[in-house]
Write a protein that holds these residues in place. Sequence first.
Motif, mmCIF file in Angstrom:
data_model
loop_
_atom_site.group_PDB
_atom_site.id
_atom_site.type_symbol
_atom_site.label_atom_id
_atom_site.label_comp_id
_atom_site.label_asym_id
_atom_site.label_seq_id
_atom_site.Cartn_x
_atom_site.Cartn_y
_atom_site.Cartn_z
ATOM 1 N N THR A 251 -6.878 -12.174 1.699
ATOM 2 C CA THR A 251 -8.135 -11.593 2.207
ATOM 3 C C THR A 251 -9.002 -10.985 1.114
ATOM 4 N N GLY A 252 -8.651 -11.225 -0.146
ATOM 5 C CA GLY A 252 -9.415 -10.639 -1.238
ATOM 6 C C GLY A 252 -8.820 -9.353 -1.751
ATOM 7 N N ALA A 253 -7.710 -8.935 -1.193
ATOM 8 C CA ALA A 253 -6.892 -7.829 -1.689
ATOM 9 C C ALA A 253 -5.448 -8.288 -1.561
ATOM 10 N N TRP A 254 -4.534 -7.577 -2.222
ATOM 11 C CA TRP A 254 -3.140 -7.994 -2.086
ATOM 12 C C TRP A 254 -2.709 -7.969 -0.633
ATOM 13 N N PHE A 255 -3.193 -6.939 0.113
ATOM 14 C CA PHE A 255 -2.870 -6.831 1.538
ATOM 15 C C PHE A 255 -4.111 -6.376 2.294
ATOM 16 N N ALA A 256 -4.284 -6.890 3.512
ATOM 17 C CA ALA A 256 -5.488 -6.596 4.286
ATOM 18 C C ALA A 256 -5.596 -5.118 4.652
ATOM 19 N N SER A 257 -4.463 -4.423 4.759
ATOM 20 C CA SER A 257 -4.502 -2.991 5.069
ATOM 21 C C SER A 257 -5.310 -2.213 4.040
ATOM 22 N N GLU A 258 -5.367 -2.729 2.814
ATOM 23 C CA GLU A 258 -6.042 -2.014 1.736
ATOM 24 C C GLU A 258 -7.546 -1.914 1.934
ATOM 25 N N HIS A 259 -8.135 -2.817 2.709
ATOM 26 C CA HIS A 259 -9.587 -2.811 2.861
ATOM 27 C C HIS A 259 -10.098 -1.519 3.496
ATOM 28 N N GLU A 260 -9.263 -0.863 4.290
ATOM 29 C CA GLU A 260 -9.645 0.427 4.874
ATOM 30 C C GLU A 260 -8.686 1.541 4.449
ATOM 31 N N ASN A 261 -7.989 1.308 3.339
ATOM 32 C CA ASN A 261 -7.080 2.323 2.788
ATOM 33 C C ASN A 261 -6.030 2.781 3.797
ATOM 34 N N VAL A 262 -5.569 1.859 4.626
ATOM 35 C CA VAL A 262 -4.514 2.159 5.591
ATOM 36 C C VAL A 262 -3.159 1.953 4.902
ATOM 37 N N VAL A 263 -2.281 2.921 5.047
ATOM 38 C CA VAL A 263 -0.937 2.836 4.468
ATOM 39 C C VAL A 263 0.074 2.733 5.606
ATOM 40 N N PRO B 232 0.813 -1.224 0.000
ATOM 41 C CA PRO B 232 0.000 0.000 0.000
ATOM 42 C C PRO B 232 0.843 1.270 0.000
ATOM 43 N N GLY B 233 0.341 2.291 -0.693
ATOM 44 C CA GLY B 233 0.989 3.592 -0.708
ATOM 45 C C GLY B 233 1.840 3.807 -1.947
ATOM 46 N N THR B 234 1.918 5.073 -2.362
ATOM 47 C CA THR B 234 2.701 5.431 -3.552
ATOM 48 C C THR B 234 4.018 6.106 -3.190
ATOM 49 N N HIS B 235 4.354 6.159 -1.899
ATOM 50 C CA HIS B 235 5.576 6.806 -1.450
ATOM 51 C C HIS B 235 6.809 5.995 -1.866
ATOM 52 N N ASP B 236 7.957 6.601 -1.750
ATOM 53 C CA ASP B 236 9.226 5.943 -2.049
ATOM 54 C C ASP B 236 9.480 4.864 -1.002
ATOM 55 N N LYS B 237 9.806 3.651 -1.452
ATOM 56 C CA LYS B 237 9.936 2.514 -0.536
ATOM 57 C C LYS B 237 11.277 1.810 -0.720
ATOM 58 N N ARG B 238 11.672 1.124 0.336
ATOM 59 C CA ARG B 238 12.819 0.236 0.317
ATOM 60 C C ARG B 238 12.403 -1.080 0.977
ATOM 61 N N SER B 239 13.109 -2.151 0.641
ATOM 62 C CA SER B 239 12.848 -3.457 1.255
ATOM 63 C C SER B 239 14.145 -4.127 1.654
ATOM 64 N N LEU C 129 5.966 4.763 14.220
ATOM 65 C CA LEU C 129 5.796 4.079 12.944
ATOM 66 C C LEU C 129 4.750 2.978 13.083
ATOM 67 N N LEU C 130 3.830 2.938 12.138
ATOM 68 C CA LEU C 130 2.829 1.876 12.099
ATOM 69 C C LEU C 130 3.418 0.694 11.332
ATOM 70 N N VAL C 131 3.560 -0.435 12.021
ATOM 71 C CA VAL C 131 4.078 -1.663 11.419
ATOM 72 C C VAL C 131 2.915 -2.624 11.218
ATOM 73 N N ALA C 132 2.565 -2.898 9.982
ATOM 74 C CA ALA C 132 1.495 -3.853 9.682
ATOM 75 C C ALA C 132 2.115 -5.222 9.457
ATOM 76 N N ASP C 133 1.786 -6.163 10.333
ATOM 77 C CA ASP C 133 2.231 -7.545 10.187
ATOM 78 C C ASP C 133 1.245 -8.240 9.246
ATOM 79 N N GLU C 134 1.614 -8.320 7.963
ATOM 80 C CA GLU C 134 0.754 -8.936 6.943
ATOM 81 C C GLU C 134 1.290 -10.311 6.547
#
Length: 448
Positions: A271-283, A120-127, A258-263
């Motif tokens: 869950t029917g989306a790539w990530f469960a956070s997306e169901h409520e537009n949480v980034v 989720p999110g369009t910000h610049d990311k690293r992994s 920092l919000l850490v989503a354990d997905e």
Amino acid sequence: MTTTADPTRPVEQARRLHTEIPGPHSRDLQQRRAATVAGGVGSVLPVYVTRASGGVLVDVDGNSLIDLGSGIAVTNVGNSAPEVVDAVRQQVADFTHTCFMTTPYENYLRVCEELAELTPGTHDKRSVLFNSGAEAVENAVKIARHATGRHAVVAFEHAYHGRTNLTMALTAKAMPYKHGFGPFAPEVYRVPMSYPARDGLTGPQAAHHALSRIDKQLGADSVAAVVIEPIQGEGGFIEPAPGFLPGIAEWCRDSGALLVADEIQTGFCRTGAWFASEHENVVPDLITTAKGIAGGMPLAAVTGRAEAMDAVHGGGLGGTYGGNPVACAAALATIEAMRERDLAGAAQEIEALVRPRLRALADRTDVVFDVRGRGAMLAIEFVRPGSSDPDPELTARIARRCHEQGVVVLTCGTHGNVIRLLPPLVIGHTLLDEGIRVLEAAVDEHAR
């Protein structure tokens, strides 16, 4: 004696029982296991698997079982998916390991590029890549502490985040995960989770309750990270009330935590989306992934905001096997299969087929307290007749009956009173229907 499977013969997508479960060859192997495998390693169903494909497991006695567990939400694309098998074979033929920290390789980069696009999110990311979900969570906490300069970490009631020392501190359940293994890592604090079936609160009300606890007992400026499963896994497939996750996310933005989503269990179309956070537009600021990422190969990741991820000094993150090239190849094939087959849509179809039948079970018995979950991550919570008291004994009997009938289901929940369903997202509707019929019969039998 163990039967030998023909690897060239397709695995029929049907339940076939030739012996009792577990059968004689599995029982023989179980005896051998007792002499060499540590007793602390458990197994839900001691049938020894020789082959698996799609939604079916074949054991050493020739029995074909319906898999409604997916290796705990790992084989979302089905076991031994052809795309994954081909990718793994090719990579093994090229090279099996160099250690990315020694001499890197492109597949690691490609996995990180996919995660930047998919999460989720369009910000610049690293992994950064690891081997297991627990490693990912532990490193997310490291990153959050380093990036914020703070130390306190908030977790939730009923949470499960892993079996390392730090992730056991984050995990709520004592048995079997924490008992006898302390002391645990400090500066971890637990607050109430939204549990709509039991707390009766709206999402915003539950968020206010949890956040006021943080503000009063910790102080917002001491919190490095809030670690949360968007839908709790081992804790009972607890789906927070709408508005809870957005409320937690807003508090994190305002406080600098920092919000850490354990997905790890909810990710990759489950869950029917790539990530469960997306169901409520949480980034999330950081997101941890594993399980379904690589079709059964061990791989995990932390993906997050570039400024947080890059705050860690060079050499501060990594591991010898993290982002193994074979696992990376499997992940790239798995992600492509999910796209091509629209497995998020498949998870929605599974929910549409299964949830009404679970709801009907609840309506015709007085032992089902709640039916919940999203997509192909569904659960039934069992209680003593006419009450809200958890009934782990009934739950275990129902699960055992399913196992005897050749259907793999899993239990979970703080009290062990929840049956969770995690079928492969590629499971055929006929096979899924048969598995649910076995579950329905087990509930009807034991709920009398």
